[in-house]
Design an enzyme around this catalytic site. Structure first.
Site, mmCIF file in Angstrom:
data_model
loop_
_atom_site.group_PDB
_atom_site.id
_atom_site.type_symbol
_atom_site.label_atom_id
_atom_site.label_comp_id
_atom_site.label_asym_id
_atom_site.label_seq_id
_atom_site.Cartn_x
_atom_site.Cartn_y
_atom_site.Cartn_z
ATOM 1 N N GLU A 37 0.854 -0.994 -0.074
ATOM 2 C CA GLU A 37 -0.199 -0.028 0.034
ATOM 3 C C GLU A 37 0.906 1.184 -0.055
ATOM 4 O O GLU A 37 1.796 1.278 0.926
ATOM 5 C CB GLU A 37 -0.925 0.274 1.137
ATOM 6 C CG GLU A 37 -1.784 1.043 1.302
ATOM 7 C CD GLU A 37 -2.805 1.136 2.592
ATOM 8 O OE1 GLU A 37 -2.572 0.289 3.254
ATOM 9 O OE2 GLU A 37 -3.420 2.044 2.710
ATOM 10 N N ARG A 262 4.897 -12.685 10.019
ATOM 11 C CA ARG A 262 5.644 -11.419 9.640
ATOM 12 C C ARG A 262 6.987 -11.287 10.078
ATOM 13 O O ARG A 262 7.101 -12.037 11.202
ATOM 14 C CB ARG A 262 4.858 -10.180 9.654
ATOM 15 C CG ARG A 262 4.500 -9.996 11.164
ATOM 16 C CD ARG A 262 3.582 -8.835 11.580
ATOM 17 N NE ARG A 262 3.926 -7.472 10.968
ATOM 18 C CZ ARG A 262 3.193 -7.065 9.900
ATOM 19 N NH1 ARG A 262 2.413 -7.504 9.212
ATOM 20 N NH2 ARG A 262 3.627 -5.822 9.544
ATOM 21 N N LYS A 272 4.254 0.687 9.547
ATOM 22 C CA LYS A 272 4.171 1.773 8.868
ATOM 23 C C LYS A 272 3.695 2.931 9.910
ATOM 24 O O LYS A 272 4.106 4.051 9.736
ATOM 25 C CB LYS A 272 3.600 1.539 7.243
ATOM 26 C CG LYS A 272 4.427 1.270 6.429
ATOM 27 C CD LYS A 272 4.032 1.273 5.104
ATOM 28 C CE LYS A 272 2.988 0.024 4.724
ATOM 29 N NZ LYS A 272 2.613 -0.084 3.403
HETATM 30 P P1 ATP Z 1 2.726 -2.394 8.225
HETATM 31 O O1 ATP Z 1 2.026 -3.392 9.149
HETATM 32 O O2 ATP Z 1 3.927 -2.223 8.307
HETATM 33 O O3 ATP Z 1 1.951 -1.035 8.004
HETATM 34 P P2 ATP Z 1 1.402 -3.579 5.698
HETATM 35 O O4 ATP Z 1 1.126 -5.008 6.001
HETATM 36 O O5 ATP Z 1 0.356 -2.626 6.134
HETATM 37 O O6 ATP Z 1 2.588 -3.017 6.714
HETATM 38 P P3 ATP Z 1 1.660 -3.376 2.860
HETATM 39 O O7 ATP Z 1 2.132 -2.300 2.257
HETATM 40 O O8 ATP Z 1 0.127 -3.661 3.079
HETATM 41 O O9 ATP Z 1 2.049 -3.096 4.568
HETATM 42 O O10 ATP Z 1 2.522 -4.668 2.869
HETATM 43 C C1 ATP Z 1 2.699 -5.154 1.442
HETATM 44 C C2 ATP Z 1 3.023 -6.466 1.806
HETATM 45 O O11 ATP Z 1 4.516 -6.678 2.482
HETATM 46 C C3 ATP Z 1 2.113 -7.438 2.156
HETATM 47 O O12 ATP Z 1 2.028 -8.613 1.588
HETATM 48 C C4 ATP Z 1 2.533 -7.592 3.654
HETATM 49 O O13 ATP Z 1 1.938 -8.811 4.285
HETATM 50 C C5 ATP Z 1 4.097 -7.736 3.509
HETATM 51 N N1 ATP Z 1 4.568 -7.201 4.812
HETATM 52 C C6 ATP Z 1 4.325 -6.086 5.518
HETATM 53 N N2 ATP Z 1 5.176 -6.143 6.669
HETATM 54 C C7 ATP Z 1 5.769 -7.182 6.683
HETATM 55 C C8 ATP Z 1 6.607 -7.971 7.482
HETATM 56 N N3 ATP Z 1 7.112 -7.281 8.831
HETATM 57 N N4 ATP Z 1 6.968 -9.009 7.381
HETATM 58 C C9 ATP Z 1 6.842 -9.767 6.100
HETATM 59 N N5 ATP Z 1 6.182 -9.252 5.398
HETATM 60 C C10 ATP Z 1 5.122 -8.113 5.439
HETATM 61 MG MG MG Z 2 -1.467 -3.367 4.774
#
Ligand code: ATP
Ligand code: MG
Length: 564
Positions: A37, A262, A272
């Site tokens: 995102e 994760r 984020k």
């Molecule tokens: P955050 O929790 O940091 O806001 P998010 O999951 O909302 O992260 P996205 O931009 O939606 O962020 O993530 C893009 C991809 O990266 C998704 O498939 C998500 O599952 C993966 N991802 C995000 N954070 C992690 C992490 N700490 N470890 C592994 N994969 C991750």
């Molecule tokens: Mg997300």
């Protein structure tokens, strides 16, 4: 470009892909995607997901898409889109011509929502957000049906169309899936699919004033793109029934969602939301502050893409959440830089040393090895002269027992140079601080070898005062003093655990002259001190600024031992 490390190590997701290939599921295709995102910069947790998705595609001759999950116009910005593309490329991956945006599918998603309404599987609900929450029930109690659940298909179609036309206020109505208010899974209790948001979108402008929620947009995007394995993090496990429900009800191509744990990393935050807070409230200097775990921060700190790929391979892919110690990441970094970074001499806190018996105007060019781990990296010349700088902490006027470095009357080796002996100490009259040492050198020890088997207990790094270049050095430490600052169970905000000593700036450092014109981003080992990288933002022709990438002390082995 192919990644330098592909995911050869076995893991449960790779096993699923192998099984599917064997069964010729999805016509033996492997097609993954990385779906960020664009509401912040990528961090090392994302790198784990990138390595996994692109790595699997590369290993099995498949494809991996880069897809921006841009369904929330209020938090998303073009700056983030650009930084994400740059970071994925920097990590070593290539999406070819498959750069997609969920917003490209808004019309198709709208049509699918209409289809659900026509099938009696979705309805427009006028409850407020608070009421929807109240009606939803809890983990132990079933929810209550919304009074709008029984609206006719015609009325729903009309209202949804008018939602799209912008006739209603934000928050006044939503479109919900009609599933089961008594489901044991809260996500299945008539989840919201569309909400009214009168916000400008960075790509679609003001074309839309209703936006799909993540669960609806995501499975449809995966389906449209022909994704085979939709890999996401564990929090989405409870959303999988919904992912499957939408695609089944719509009767469209159906990828499989697979969840993995994760990455959590000690002494930092990988969310984020929290990173945005640190950046926007200026607890750090920006998204590329070398103390935060964003890919741009790590890059500026001196991390290589290889280190990060290696690290992601090392930590593996699991089904259970755990915390990885930052020491492991730093261990991977040292392993990489130990082989690849040339060694040089630099003095962080200079102490002037005059070699009394060295001829006044003489300069010798002494040979130094660039990397004893790799003799192919050759040698260089380092100038030696009468006035030198050594590290302040390498001298003690009154040395304690275990201190073997320089002290009055004591002899030590200067790396690649000579044995020197301290014969005098000059102090500041006011403060009593040692400001200069007088030493003698033994000409017979040139190159640092003893001619008569005489031993010294320490070898010091040094630079020639007349030849050294001034530099500024930023020393970094953990951004947080607590191992898991994001765990706010004790009720304290994560920012209360910020390390007040996470950055120390030294402004009067001296580096050997071979570093003149060092290219921004280039990495070195400063002998005995650690790995350093020329800052790529603030360095300019006139000023050399180094970031300490990591110290030499490897704490990983100790941790690994204690965990066994
Ligand atoms: P955050 O929790 O940091 O806001 P998010 O999951 O909302 O992260 P996205 O931009 O939606 O962020 O993530 C893009 C991809 O990266 C998704 O498939 C998500 O599952 C993966 N991802 C995000 N954070 C992690 C992490 N700490 N470890 C592994 N994969 C991750
Ligand atoms: Mg997300």
């Amino acid at each position: 470009m192919t990644p330098s490390v592909s995911f050869q190590t076995s893991n449960f997701i790779r096993d699923i892909v192998l099984e599917d290939l064997k069964a010729k599921k999805y016509d033996s295709r492997v097609h993954t995607r990385f779906p960020p995102e664009p509401n912040g910069y990528l961090h090392i947790g994302h790198a784990k997901s990138i390595c996994l998705n692109f790595g699997l595609a590369a290993e099995f001759g498949g494809l991996c898409n880069l897809r921006f999950d841009d369904t929330n116009p209020t938090k998303e910005e073009i700056e983030y889109v650009e930084s994400i593309k740059e970071d994925v490329r920097w990590l070593g991956f290539d999406w070819g011509d498959r750069l997609f945006y969920a917003s490209d599918y808004f019309e198709q998603m709208y049509q699918y929502a209409v289809q659900l309404i026509k099938d009696g599987k979705a309805y427009v609900c006028d409850l407020s957000a608070d009421e929807i929450r109240e009606y939803r029930g809890t983990l132990t109690e079933p929810g209550k049906d919304s009074p709008y659940r029984t609206r006719s298909i015609e009325e729903n179609l009309d209202l949804f169309y008018r939602m799209r036309k912008g006739e209603f206020e934000e928050g006044s109505r939503v479109l919900r899936a009609k599933i089961d208010m008594a489901s044991g899974n809260l996500n299945m209790r008539d989840p919201v699919i569309y909400r009214i948001l009168k916000a400008e979108h960075h790509r679609t402008g003001n074309k839309w004033c209703i936006y799909p929620i993540y669960d609806f947009a995501h499975c449809i995007s995966d389906s449209i793109e022909g994704i085979t394995h939709s890999i996401c993090t564990l929090e989405f496990e409870d959303h999988r029934p919904l992912y499957d429900w939408f695609l089944n009800e719509l009767n469209v191509y159906h990828p499989q969602q697979i969840e993995f744990a994760r990455l959590n990393l000690s002494h930092t935050v990988l969310s984020k939301r929290r990173l945005v807070e640190l950046v926007e409230q200026r607890y750090v200097t920006g998204w590329d502050d070398p103390r935060i775990p964003t890919l741009s921060g790590l890059r500026r700190r001196g991390y290589t893409p290889e280190t990060i790929q290696n690290f992601c391979e090392r930590i593996g892919v699991a089904k259970r959440n755990s915390m990885v110690d930052m020491a492991l990441l730093e261990h991977c970094l040292r392993e990489d830089l130990n082989k690849s970074a040339p060694r040089v001499m630099a003095v962080l806190r200079p102490l002037r040393v005059v070699i009394d018996n060295y001829p006044e105007n003489q300069v010798e060019e002494l040979e130094a090895i660039n990397n004893p781990e790799d003799f192919g990296m050759g040698t260089r010349k380092v100038p030696f002269s009468r006035v030198l700088y050594i590290e302040q902490e390498d001298f003690r006027e009154d040395p304690p027992k275990q201190f073997f470095r320089l002290a009055p009357g004591r002899e030590v080796r200067l790396r690649y140079a000579y044995f020197i002996k301290c014969v005098g100490v000059v102090k500041d009259e006011q403060t009593g601080e040692v400001v200069e040492l007088h030493c003698t050198y033994d000409p017979k020890t040139r190159g640092g070898d003893s001619p008569d088997g005489r031993k010294v207990k320490a070898t010091l790094h040094w630079v020639s005062a007349a030849h050294a270049i001034k530099a500024e050095v930023c020393l970094y430490d953990h951004l947080f003093v607590k191992e898991n600052p994001g765990d706010e169970k004790d009720g304290r905000d994560f920012k209360s655990f910020l390390n007040p000593k996470s950055l120390e700036i030294l402004t009067s450092c001296r580096v050997e002259p071979s570093l003149a014109g060092a290219v921004p981003g280039s990495r070195y080992q400063f002998e005995r001190l650690g790995y350093f990288c020329v800052d790529s933002v603030d360095s300019s022709d006139g000023a050399l600024i180094f970031n300490r990438t990591v110290t030499l002390r490897d704490t990983w082995a100790k941790i690994e031992k204690s965990q066994k």
